[in-house]
Write a protein that holds these residues in place. Sequence first.
Motif, PDB file in Angstrom:
ATOM      1  N   GLY A  33     101.471  45.799  54.309  1.00 46.84           N
ATOM      2  CA  GLY A  33     102.808  46.352  54.447  1.00 46.84           C
ATOM      3  C   GLY A  33     103.425  46.208  55.811  1.00 46.84           C
ATOM      4  N   GLY A  34     102.762  45.573  56.769  1.00 42.85           N
ATOM      5  CA  GLY A  34     103.348  45.428  58.085  1.00 42.85           C
ATOM      6  C   GLY A  34     102.509  44.530  58.947  1.00 42.85           C
ATOM      7  N   ILE A  35     103.014  44.214  60.122  1.00 39.14           N
ATOM      8  CA  ILE A  35     102.263  43.404  61.072  1.00 39.14           C
ATOM      9  C   ILE A  35     102.203  44.149  62.398  1.00 39.14           C
ATOM     10  N   LYS A  36     101.088  44.055  63.072  1.00 38.80           N
ATOM     11  CA  LYS A  36     100.917  44.699  64.364  1.00 38.80           C
ATOM     12  C   LYS A  36     101.167  43.652  65.453  1.00 38.80           C
ATOM     13  N   LEU A  37     102.359  43.700  65.991  1.00 40.83           N
ATOM     14  CA  LEU A  37     102.774  42.703  66.962  1.00 40.83           C
ATOM     15  C   LEU A  37     102.883  43.380  68.322  1.00 40.83           C
ATOM     16  N   ASP A  38     101.971  43.038  69.228  1.00 48.13           N
ATOM     17  CA  ASP A  38     102.053  43.576  70.581  1.00 48.13           C
ATOM     18  C   ASP A  38     102.484  42.471  71.526  1.00 48.13           C
ATOM     19  N   LEU A  39     102.474  42.778  72.819  1.00 49.32           N
ATOM     20  CA  LEU A  39     102.935  41.803  73.816  1.00 49.32           C
ATOM     21  C   LEU A  39     102.082  40.549  73.800  1.00 49.32           C
ATOM     22  N   ILE A  40     100.772  40.717  73.755  1.00 46.26           N
ATOM     23  CA  ILE A  40      99.858  39.577  73.843  1.00 46.26           C
ATOM     24  C   ILE A  40     100.053  38.635  72.657  1.00 46.26           C
ATOM     25  N   SER A  41     100.080  39.186  71.463  1.00 46.29           N
ATOM     26  CA  SER A  41     100.244  38.332  70.279  1.00 46.29           C
ATOM     27  C   SER A  41     101.609  37.674  70.265  1.00 46.29           C
ATOM     28  N   PHE A  42     102.644  38.393  70.731  1.00 45.69           N
ATOM     29  CA  PHE A  42     103.988  37.821  70.738  1.00 45.69           C
ATOM     30  C   PHE A  42     104.069  36.607  71.645  1.00 45.69           C
ATOM     31  N   VAL A  43     103.552  36.713  72.875  1.00 51.68           N
ATOM     32  CA  VAL A  43     103.667  35.583  73.801  1.00 51.68           C
ATOM     33  C   VAL A  43     102.812  34.407  73.345  1.00 51.68           C
ATOM     34  N   ILE A  44     101.726  34.665  72.641  1.00 49.12           N
ATOM     35  CA  ILE A  44     100.910  33.560  72.143  1.00 49.12           C
ATOM     36  C   ILE A  44     101.646  32.819  71.031  1.00 49.12           C
ATOM     37  N   TYR A  45     102.191  33.560  70.067  1.00 46.43           N
ATOM     38  CA  TYR A  45     102.831  32.908  68.932  1.00 46.43           C
ATOM     39  C   TYR A  45     104.205  32.341  69.272  1.00 46.43           C
ATOM     40  N   PHE A  46     104.940  33.015  70.161  1.00 40.82           N
ATOM     41  CA  PHE A  46     106.291  32.540  70.460  1.00 40.82           C
ATOM     42  C   PHE A  46     106.326  31.688  71.725  1.00 40.82           C
ATOM     43  N   ASN A  47     105.939  32.259  72.868  1.00 46.25           N
ATOM     44  CA  ASN A  47     106.045  31.532  74.137  1.00 46.25           C
ATOM     45  C   ASN A  47     105.143  30.319  74.203  1.00 46.25           C
ATOM     46  N   LEU A  48     103.955  30.411  73.635  1.00 50.68           N
ATOM     47  CA  LEU A  48     102.988  29.323  73.753  1.00 50.68           C
ATOM     48  C   LEU A  48     103.024  28.382  72.552  1.00 50.68           C
ATOM     49  N   ILE A  49     102.700  28.891  71.377  1.00 47.43           N
ATOM     50  CA  ILE A  49     102.583  28.007  70.215  1.00 47.43           C
ATOM     51  C   ILE A  49     103.945  27.448  69.799  1.00 47.43           C
ATOM     52  N   PHE A  50     104.987  28.316  69.755  1.00 48.75           N
ATOM     53  CA  PHE A  50     106.291  27.848  69.286  1.00 48.75           C
ATOM     54  C   PHE A  50     106.993  26.988  70.333  1.00 48.75           C
ATOM     55  N   LEU A  51     107.079  27.474  71.569  1.00 46.98           N
ATOM     56  CA  LEU A  51     107.849  26.765  72.586  1.00 46.98           C
ATOM     57  C   LEU A  51     107.120  25.561  73.162  1.00 46.98           C
ATOM     58  N   ILE A  52     105.796  25.625  73.240  1.00 47.77           N
ATOM     59  CA  ILE A  52     105.040  24.558  73.882  1.00 47.77           C
ATOM     60  C   ILE A  52     104.172  23.789  72.884  1.00 47.77           C
ATOM     61  N   PHE A 291     114.595  21.757  72.893  1.00 44.35           N
ATOM     62  CA  PHE A 291     113.344  22.305  72.369  1.00 44.35           C
ATOM     63  C   PHE A 291     112.143  21.530  72.906  1.00 44.35           C
ATOM     64  N   THR A 292     112.210  20.224  72.914  1.00 44.37           N
ATOM     65  CA  THR A 292     111.072  19.435  73.379  1.00 44.37           C
ATOM     66  C   THR A 292     110.997  19.358  74.896  1.00 44.37           C
ATOM     67  N   THR A 293     112.117  19.599  75.590  1.00 47.67           N
ATOM     68  CA  THR A 293     112.101  19.540  77.051  1.00 47.67           C
ATOM     69  C   THR A 293     111.221  20.624  77.645  1.00 47.67           C
ATOM     70  N   GLN A 294     111.088  21.752  76.944  1.00 44.01           N
ATOM     71  CA  GLN A 294     110.231  22.825  77.449  1.00 44.01           C
ATOM     72  C   GLN A 294     108.807  22.310  77.655  1.00 44.01           C
ATOM     73  N   LEU A 407     105.532  32.559  80.665  1.00 44.94           N
ATOM     74  CA  LEU A 407     104.408  31.623  80.537  1.00 44.94           C
ATOM     75  C   LEU A 407     104.911  30.222  80.241  1.00 44.94           C
ATOM     76  N   ALA A 408     106.041  30.135  79.583  1.00 43.74           N
ATOM     77  CA  ALA A 408     106.633  28.828  79.291  1.00 43.74           C
ATOM     78  C   ALA A 408     107.618  28.424  80.377  1.00 43.74           C
ATOM     79  N   SER A 409     107.480  29.003  81.570  1.00 45.29           N
ATOM     80  CA  SER A 409     108.385  28.679  82.665  1.00 45.29           C
ATOM     81  C   SER A 409     107.660  28.274  83.932  1.00 45.29           C
ATOM     82  N   GLY A 410     106.591  28.963  84.275  1.00 41.77           N
ATOM     83  CA  GLY A 410     105.908  28.642  85.518  1.00 41.77           C
ATOM     84  C   GLY A 410     104.713  29.532  85.752  1.00 41.77           C
ATOM     85  N   PHE A 411     104.100  29.354  86.926  1.00 42.87           N
ATOM     86  CA  PHE A 411     102.887  30.087  87.275  1.00 42.87           C
ATOM     87  C   PHE A 411     102.973  30.760  88.635  1.00 42.87           C
TER      88      PHE A 411
END
Length: 442
Positions: A33-52, A291-294, A407-411
């Motif tokens: 009935g739901g998903i447990k989305l915290d900061l860590i999982s969000f940045v992995i699925y969106f910032n890393l897997i989706f954007l990069i 999208f691919t420039t990232q 994470l998808a911007s710099g270090f």
Amino acid sequence: MTVQDFLLYFSWASLFSFAMPAFYFFYADYFRGGIKLDLISFVIYFNLIFLIGFSLLLFNFSDVSNSYFSPYPVEKVVGFSLLAFFYFVVFFYYASKFFCHFFLVKLNIDDSRFDLSKIYDFIVVLSWLSFVFLIFHIVFGQDVAIKNFFSMNSTSLELATSRAETTQASGFFGVLVKELLKNYIPLLFPLLLMIRRLGFRSKFFIINLTIAFFASLIATAWFIEKASVVYFGFSILAVHLCFDSNVSFGRVLSYVSVLLFFLVGMFYFFYLNAVEKDGVGYLIQILSHRFTTQAAGYVLALYVFPDYIDFRGISGISGFFASVAGDKFQSTYGILIDFLDPENAAISGAMSSFAVGDAWGLFGIWGVLISPFVCGVYYGLANLPFKGRARVILMPLVIFLFSKPLLASGFYGFLYPVGMLSILLPYWLFLRMFAWRAVCRK
């Protein structure tokens, strides 16, 4: 089998071993009935897997490319870019989880010790002042980028130039106003939402919340950065996820879909003249390129350093460290855009990319190895509010890391976190006036 083939095979096996349990728990929560989305999982699925990650897979296993690649034979580093990406994702996940648990054990910060009524009054005053200031400046100001954007009379080049002139503030007052618009005013609405979710009620709360919303939204879009509306939307989502243990998959999907719709709308208005001339196909081409420039900036960093440009070392971290090294500060991706597109570098800004590429440009392989652990400290700490702890004191850090794809911007910003501290320190001093007491467990 060559060494490169073996490394690619190993990276795919590692990703499979890491991803399958993650997706299992994700969908197990969904069917309950739901998903447990915290900061860590969000940045992995969106910032890393989706954007990069998606773009890297396209670069590796299809004929999809990027216009920045054209003059350079980047094929020799594409395989390594995928391997380094997988390394970062896996070790960042476990490092951030470890540090989150570490801070949960060591820190005990009670949100109930804050005087929410005084915090609320202060934020309301700031919201009204900010709203009046922004509206006055839009109506009577000259060469305001956001006004030029909505007038729809400027070309994309003119808008890019106007944006560059707006973001390159000079003088104490100019820099102060820029910081307020980019980092402080956008926090007003999410912080009021936080106060509401903590149980505070007031007679005129909805009116004040509305004023804070428009003040934060206008400030976020002030520099007409095309993803700014999405960042603002994610800041609101971050607050809701901190207080909702389970969020339906449909709600998250519909929310993200609305944000992406606004993002496409920003691109449409920004390139309106070109779209009217060349059709919607031009807009699709621009979106695909962006999208691919990232990920392209990441691959190019691996290609350019150190064969064409020496590793930056501490000179690429900050002006202070650069002065210690007897050099002038310029970030890895600032140098990269100068190298790749010198004619438009002044209005293009830095080359967007990924933390690993920046770490490579700074310190080579050692930067790649330490990057997930350094970043894991920050995200582990900022994940505490998603565990129901330290929500008041850490909410600006949560919003900062959740809403912007750092994470998808710099270090280098994680090595010298002036940007984060410039937001947190004034906020913590503000809280200190309202009986902030933090107890560390021994």
